[in-house]
Write an enzyme that holds these catalytic residues in place. Sequence first.
Site, PDB file in Angstrom:
ATOM      1  N   HIS A  16      -5.626   4.500   0.688  1.00  0.00           N
ATOM      2  CA  HIS A  16      -5.234   4.018   1.999  1.00  0.00           C
ATOM      3  C   HIS A  16      -4.232   5.001   2.589  1.00  0.00           C
ATOM      4  O   HIS A  16      -3.242   5.345   1.945  1.00  0.00           O
ATOM      5  CB  HIS A  16      -4.600   2.629   1.841  1.00  0.00           C
ATOM      6  N   GLY A  51      -5.179   4.089  14.550  1.00  0.00           N
ATOM      7  CA  GLY A  51      -3.792   3.665  14.706  1.00  0.00           C
ATOM      8  C   GLY A  51      -2.830   4.193  13.661  1.00  0.00           C
ATOM      9  O   GLY A  51      -1.614   3.988  13.781  1.00  0.00           O
ATOM     10  N   TYR A  52      -3.323   4.849  12.617  1.00  0.00           N
ATOM     11  CA  TYR A  52      -2.439   5.335  11.559  1.00  0.00           C
ATOM     12  C   TYR A  52      -1.732   6.632  11.941  1.00  0.00           C
ATOM     13  O   TYR A  52      -0.689   6.958  11.374  1.00  0.00           O
ATOM     14  CB  TYR A  52      -3.224   5.573  10.265  1.00  0.00           C
ATOM     15  N   THR A  53      -2.307   7.397  12.851  1.00  0.00           N
ATOM     16  CA  THR A  53      -1.753   8.683  13.312  1.00  0.00           C
ATOM     17  C   THR A  53      -1.488   9.662  12.169  1.00  0.00           C
ATOM     18  O   THR A  53      -0.560  10.456  12.231  1.00  0.00           O
ATOM     19  CB  THR A  53      -0.458   8.476  14.133  1.00  0.00           C
TER      20      THR A  53
END
Length: 221
Positions: A16, A51-53
């Site tokens: 992740h 959205g994790y950038t």
Amino acid sequence: MLFVLSFRLSFASVLHTWHWLDGHRTEVSCLEAATAEALKAGYRHLDVAEGYTTGTFVKNAVASSGVAREELWVTGKLTGLPCESSFEDTKQRAAALLGRLGLEYFDLLLMHFPGPSHMDVGAPPSDQKSVATAAFCRENMAVAWANMLRLLDAGMCRRIGVSNFYPFHIDLLLKVAKDTAVPVPFANQVGRDRCESVHAQARVRVRFCLSNAAIPLHVTR
């Protein structure tokens, strides 16, 4: 250890790449090094999101690991329901994420959560199932899923699915698929923390997915 539980996926572990873990922000330099080391140690399933950038750092980690793209399974996520009125807008979002990752396609591309992009995916189930969110999903689910199918047809992903969907959202999407005679999602991804959540409704979601063979459960973190 991170893992996948699914009727169709058999990877032993999922890496992740969100830089917030257990409430603490991970420095991106550490994330890049850790990702590279994990790949060298045998991880082959990368979980990334719009959205994790962290796409650029994941790209660098893959490059330094020496692992070939063909050996990887990359799951990507688009924020909220990709229900832009113009498919080109959705396509540009997917292309931008692929570009940051240095990839040509996703093995699996998901709608990150059932709601508008500004919705807090970590909110309690009662908020995620609010009247306003439910209305948004009813109005936009068909367009969002049609956009995902077009991304699939365009070769930007090999499979499409959903993430953080509750039974209400899954039922809604299954009805859209049935009414329009299109494929159902490959999987519904939820975080392990959601499986262990104190929220009874979160546990209901997990039980629903496990009992619904139409959409296998894909567990991460």
